[in-house]
Design a protein around this motif. Structure first.
Motif, PDB file in Angstrom:
ATOM      1  N   GLY A  20       0.882  -1.300   0.154  1.00 23.22           N
ATOM      2  CA  GLY A  20       0.091  -0.253   0.089  1.00 23.22           C
ATOM      3  C   GLY A  20       0.955   1.242  -0.043  1.00 23.22           C
ATOM      4  O   GLY A  20       0.531   2.167  -0.955  1.00 23.22           O
ATOM      5  N   LEU A  21       1.788   1.082   0.780  1.00 22.34           N
ATOM      6  CA  LEU A  21       2.804   2.424   0.933  1.00 22.34           C
ATOM      7  C   LEU A  21       3.382   2.733  -0.325  1.00 22.34           C
ATOM      8  O   LEU A  21       3.578   3.809  -0.945  1.00 22.34           O
ATOM      9  N   ALA A  31      -4.999   6.768  -2.080  1.00 20.32           N
ATOM     10  CA  ALA A  31      -5.030   6.711  -1.087  1.00 20.32           C
ATOM     11  C   ALA A  31      -5.169   5.008  -0.877  1.00 20.32           C
ATOM     12  O   ALA A  31      -5.757   4.250  -1.795  1.00 20.32           O
ATOM     13  N   VAL A  32      -4.809   4.403   0.413  1.00 18.95           N
ATOM     14  CA  VAL A  32      -4.912   2.724   0.415  1.00 18.95           C
ATOM     15  C   VAL A  32      -5.475   2.639   1.766  1.00 18.95           C
ATOM     16  O   VAL A  32      -4.892   3.412   2.618  1.00 18.95           O
ATOM     17  N   LEU A  56      -6.647  -4.934   1.041  1.00 13.43           N
ATOM     18  CA  LEU A  56      -6.034  -3.808   0.629  1.00 13.43           C
ATOM     19  C   LEU A  56      -7.330  -3.088  -0.215  1.00 13.43           C
ATOM     20  O   LEU A  56      -7.739  -3.706  -1.223  1.00 13.43           O
ATOM     21  N   LEU A  57      -7.645  -1.943   0.184  1.00 16.52           N
ATOM     22  CA  LEU A  57      -8.606  -1.112  -0.732  1.00 16.52           C
ATOM     23  C   LEU A  57      -7.553   0.140  -1.239  1.00 16.52           C
ATOM     24  O   LEU A  57      -7.378   1.148  -0.534  1.00 16.52           O
ATOM     25  N   VAL A  58      -7.620   0.132  -2.863  1.00 19.23           N
ATOM     26  CA  VAL A  58      -6.952   1.063  -3.308  1.00 19.23           C
ATOM     27  C   VAL A  58      -7.735   2.281  -4.274  1.00 19.23           C
ATOM     28  O   VAL A  58      -8.456   1.544  -4.856  1.00 19.23           O
ATOM     29  N   VAL A  68      -1.483  -0.524 -11.410  1.00 24.47           N
ATOM     30  CA  VAL A  68      -1.517  -0.839 -10.286  1.00 24.47           C
ATOM     31  C   VAL A  68      -1.559  -2.325 -10.033  1.00 24.47           C
ATOM     32  O   VAL A  68      -0.975  -2.993  -9.249  1.00 24.47           O
ATOM     33  N   VAL A  69      -2.434  -3.071 -10.778  1.00 27.57           N
ATOM     34  CA  VAL A  69      -2.370  -4.334 -10.983  1.00 27.57           C
ATOM     35  C   VAL A  69      -1.115  -5.026 -11.273  1.00 27.57           C
ATOM     36  O   VAL A  69      -0.654  -6.075 -10.595  1.00 27.57           O
TER      37      VAL A  69
END
Length: 106
Positions: A20-21, A31-32, A56-58, A68-69
């Motif tokens: 996430g970071l 945001a994550v 994880l919610l991106v 991202v994927v």
């Protein structure tokens, strides 16, 4: 601009925090969020498995979903990680504009 919510299950909270970071620092996500202690049941290797995972919610732009994927798959501990993108159809426009400002161009 269009937006997406990417949902991914991650083996551990520590791994979720790292991933996430990395997404936020790379400006692939504005945001994550991480949800700890998610109970998962799934088929793997011909049998039903059970695991405690992190979720994880991106929040990102739709045009960045592929990046991202790709990043999540490259750094994920699972052989076949569960990563899905959902379109954000509506929401707080101020928040959606903020996502645009905090993510980088393709």
């Amino acid at each position: 601009m269009s937006h997406s919510l990417i949902v991914a299950t991650i083996r551990t909270e520590a791994e979720a925090r790292r991933l996430g970071l990395a997404l936020v620092q790379a400006r692939l996500a504005a945001a994550v969020n991480i949800q700890r202690d998610v109970s998962s049941f799934y088929w793997w290797g011909g049998e039903v498995c059970e695991a405690e995972e992190a979720l994880l919610l991106v929040k990102t732009r739709r045009d960045l979903v592929g990046q991202v994927v790709t990043r999540l798959k490259a750094e994920h501990a699972y052989e076949v990680p569960a990563i899905v993108a959902l379109p954000i159809e509506a929401g707080n426009q101020d928040y959606l504009d903020w996502i645009d400002r905090e993510t980088r161009g393709p």
